[in-house]
Design a protein around this motif. Structure first.
Motif, short mmCIF file in Angstrom:
data_model
loop_
_atom_site.label_atom_id
_atom_site.label_comp_id
_atom_site.label_asym_id
_atom_site.label_seq_id
_atom_site.Cartn_x
_atom_site.Cartn_y
_atom_site.Cartn_z
N PHE A 31 -4.12 34.35 47.17
CA PHE A 31 -3.37 34.43 48.43
C PHE A 31 -4.31 34.11 49.59
CE2 PHE A 31 -1.68 36.93 52.08
CZ PHE A 31 -0.53 36.19 52.28
N ARG A 32 -5.51 34.66 49.53
CA ARG A 32 -6.52 34.35 50.55
C ARG A 32 -6.82 32.84 50.56
NH1 ARG A 32 -10.96 36.41 53.42
NH2 ARG A 32 -10.38 38.54 52.86
N LYS A 33 -6.93 32.26 49.38
CA LYS A 33 -7.23 30.83 49.30
C LYS A 33 -6.13 30.01 49.97
CE LYS A 33 -8.29 27.10 46.05
NZ LYS A 33 -8.69 26.75 44.68
N THR A 34 -4.88 30.41 49.78
CA THR A 34 -3.77 29.70 50.43
C THR A 34 -3.91 29.75 51.94
OG1 THR A 34 -2.26 30.16 48.59
CG2 THR A 34 -1.26 29.63 50.71
N LEU A 35 -4.20 30.92 52.48
CA LEU A 35 -4.39 31.04 53.92
C LEU A 35 -5.55 30.18 54.40
CD1 LEU A 35 -3.91 34.90 54.42
CD2 LEU A 35 -2.21 33.09 54.65
N GLU A 36 -6.64 30.21 53.65
CA GLU A 36 -7.82 29.43 54.03
C GLU A 36 -7.50 27.93 54.06
OE1 GLU A 36 -11.32 32.43 52.29
OE2 GLU A 36 -10.59 30.74 51.09
N MET A 37 -6.75 27.48 53.07
CA MET A 37 -6.40 26.06 53.02
C MET A 37 -5.52 25.67 54.19
SD MET A 37 -5.85 25.07 49.00
CE MET A 37 -4.40 26.09 48.75
N TYR B 106 1.48 35.60 58.98
CA TYR B 106 0.95 34.25 58.92
C TYR B 106 1.03 33.58 60.30
CZ TYR B 106 0.61 29.25 58.15
OH TYR B 106 0.24 27.93 58.25
N GLU B 107 2.13 33.81 61.00
CA GLU B 107 2.27 33.21 62.33
C GLU B 107 1.16 33.70 63.26
OE1 GLU B 107 6.13 33.59 64.06
OE2 GLU B 107 6.99 32.04 62.76
N LYS B 108 0.83 34.99 63.18
CA LYS B 108 -0.27 35.52 64.01
C LYS B 108 -1.58 34.80 63.67
CE LYS B 108 1.84 40.13 64.19
NZ LYS B 108 1.69 41.55 63.74
N LEU B 109 -1.78 34.51 62.38
CA LEU B 109 -2.99 33.81 61.95
C LEU B 109 -3.01 32.39 62.48
CD1 LEU B 109 -5.52 33.34 60.12
CD2 LEU B 109 -3.90 32.78 58.28
N ILE C 121 -8.33 35.62 59.19
CA ILE C 121 -7.81 35.75 57.83
C ILE C 121 -7.97 37.18 57.31
CG2 ILE C 121 -8.18 35.07 55.42
CD1 ILE C 121 -8.66 32.22 56.44
N ASP C 122 -9.13 37.81 57.56
CA ASP C 122 -9.33 39.19 57.09
C ASP C 122 -8.30 40.13 57.69
OD1 ASP C 122 -11.47 38.58 55.47
OD2 ASP C 122 -12.99 39.00 57.01
N ALA C 123 -8.07 40.01 58.98
CA ALA C 123 -7.09 40.87 59.64
C ALA C 123 -5.68 40.59 59.13
CB ALA C 123 -7.16 40.68 61.16
N THR C 124 -5.41 39.32 58.84
CA THR C 124 -4.09 38.95 58.33
C THR C 124 -3.83 39.59 56.97
OG1 THR C 124 -4.15 36.84 59.50
CG2 THR C 124 -2.62 37.01 57.64
N ILE C 125 -4.81 39.52 56.09
CA ILE C 125 -4.64 40.11 54.75
C ILE C 125 -4.52 41.63 54.84
CG2 ILE C 125 -5.78 40.49 52.53
CD1 ILE C 125 -6.91 37.64 52.78
#
Length: 452
Positions: A241-247, A423-426, A433-437
């Motif tokens: 899930f983190r990887k998806t956000l990072e991408m 996700y929108e906040k990110l 990303i850390d705060a989002t997760i």
């Protein structure tokens, strides 16, 4: 939790009393001795489906089945003439509640399928599969198991894939990928970006919908591809899930190779316009687009098209896993003709798919020639089939496979909204990303706890 799920989903839609007796008072839900004795007699089975004639060619398909099995007549009940799956499932629920004859049921998505299994509307078919002597996961590309039983055979096979503007690839000196990773996908997107178009377009998330785009890396795996695992625990802290956000952040913010999320939402962009209008070189989407690959009157094709497989997470990984949509073909729990109903769904999900000629089958028994013929027929319905790289399409459809089904939870829409919000906040730069997760995990866990 199961009781809560049932009461939440079906509170006033289905009267449980209408389904009393579905399991035969504790008897096996597969064929009974009485039924076996009737197999030499002509029987009529009712087949309830969301699919209309234009999309499924039922007249020719059912006629072919009845020619092969003259003692089984199929009474087709089309639940929505416009193919509206929501309308169809509502009518099916009403038919079940009122005690109408149900024999063969078609479900269009995992949620509808899993929910009716949980309610007791659907019979397990393991006994028939064992009698036929095959293993479902060897025979079909889609695994339909729920808990420890099979309740359906899969019909069509619509895996997700990557649509490619091959003309853009040629201009950039890039080959059509046949096996690639998400890292390579990002490299392609960056290389394809020009002043005139973006490298890629992601159609979601949007308002809690199109959440496939929030689990890009998760969906490349065989199991645990959802935001909630099969055991009911959160999957938000998964590295994938983190990887998806990072991408998503890298492609939009760092590489600037993806269409900005703000444009998608504010301009109400759509993947068809983005791809056929050549505003994005790569679009990740489902293979329901097969019928449009060669262009349509509304979206004419002015470039060459190819298809690439859904990317995998690591070099050397098995690959081929992708989100998949199918039709779940089931036997009704209260059917008095379970053996005949199973005979029909087994035929329909195998050779019947070839007769129908409308979709790519989930059945692994289809030959390469048959697959090619089906694809030729589908592409022939487009405006410019000669512009489609058929070889790339065939290769992708042959190698794609679905992940294990995880039955949807009743509070899925709540989860989707939370994940979309965070996700929108990110992506709008309001948190990292850390705060989002952390925030997503906290809110998801609160929803899970409140539904225990």
């Amino acid at each position: 939790m199961k009781k809560k799920m049932l009461s939440t989903i079906f509170a006033s839609t289905i009267l449980l009393g209408g389904l009393v007796g579905c399991t035969g008072g504790g008897e096996s839900t597969s064929g009974t001795n009485d039924e076996t004795e009737k197999t030499d007699e002509a029987v009529t089975i009712k087949f309830h489906t969301h699919g209309n004639e234009a999309s499924y060619n039922w007249q020719e398909t059912i006629a072919a089945f009845e020619d092969e099995y003259p003692k089984i007549d199929v009474d087709l009940v089309i639940l929505s003439e416009k193919g509206d799956t929501q309308e169809a499932i509502q009518k099916l629920d009403l038919a079940a509640a009122s005690g109408e004859q149900l024999d063969v049921l078609m479900f269009s998505d995992p949620a509808s399928y899993a929910q009716r299994v949980a309610l007791g509307m659907v019979a397990p078919i393991d006994e028939f599969i064992e009698k036929d002597g095959y293993t479902l996961t060897d025979e079909y590309k889609v695994d339909t198991k729920i808990d420890d039983n099979y309740y359906a055979l899969p019909g069509k096979f619509n895996p997700w894939y990557v649509l490619l503007n091959k003309s853009h690839l040629d201009a950039a000196g890039l080959e059509v990928p046949t096996d690639w990773t998400w890292d390579e996908y990002m490299e392609y997107a960056k290389a394809l970006k020009t002043d005139d178009h973006y490298g890629t377009y992601f159609h979601g998330p949007q308002g809690g919908g199109w959440m496939e785009f929030m689990k890009l890396a998760l969906a490349s795996e065989e199991d645990n591809t959802e935001f909630v695992k099969a055991d009911g625990t959160s999957n938000i802290e998964s590295p994938l899930f983190r990887k998806t956000l990072e991408m998503r952040v890298q492609m939009e913010k760092t590489d600037q190779s993806a269409v900005p999320y703000t444009d998608i939402i504010s301009q109400k962009l759509h993947y068809r316009n983005q791809f056929f209008g050549q505003d994005a070189s790569m679009v990740l989407i489902g293979s329901w687009m097969n019928t449009e690959l060669g262009g349509t009157d509304q979206f004419p094709l002015e470039f060459d098209v190819a298809v690439a497989p859904y990317p995998k997470n690591e070099e050397g990984a098995e690959g081929g896993y992708t989100p998949v949509t199918t039709d779940f073909m089931s036997v009704a729990a209260n059917s008095e003709q379970k053996e005949a109903a199973y005979t029909f769904i087994r035929w329909y999900t195998s050779e019947g798919q070839i007769v129908q000629g409308k979709n790519i089958p989930s059945w692994n028994g289809v030959s390469e020639d048959d697959l090619g013929s089906i694809i030729d027929g589908i592409l022939a319905g487009t405006v410019s089939p000669e512009k489609v790289d058929k070889e790339s399409l065939v290769n992708v459809l042959k190698s794609a496979k679905s992940s294990k089904i995880i039955p949807p939870v009743a509070y899925q829409s709540e989860l989707y909204k939370v994940i979309n919000d965070e996700y929108e906040k990110l992506i709008l730069g309001k948190q990292d990303i850390d705060a989002t997760i952390t925030a997503t995990q906290k809110r998801v866990q609160e929803i899970i706890d409140s539904n225990q």
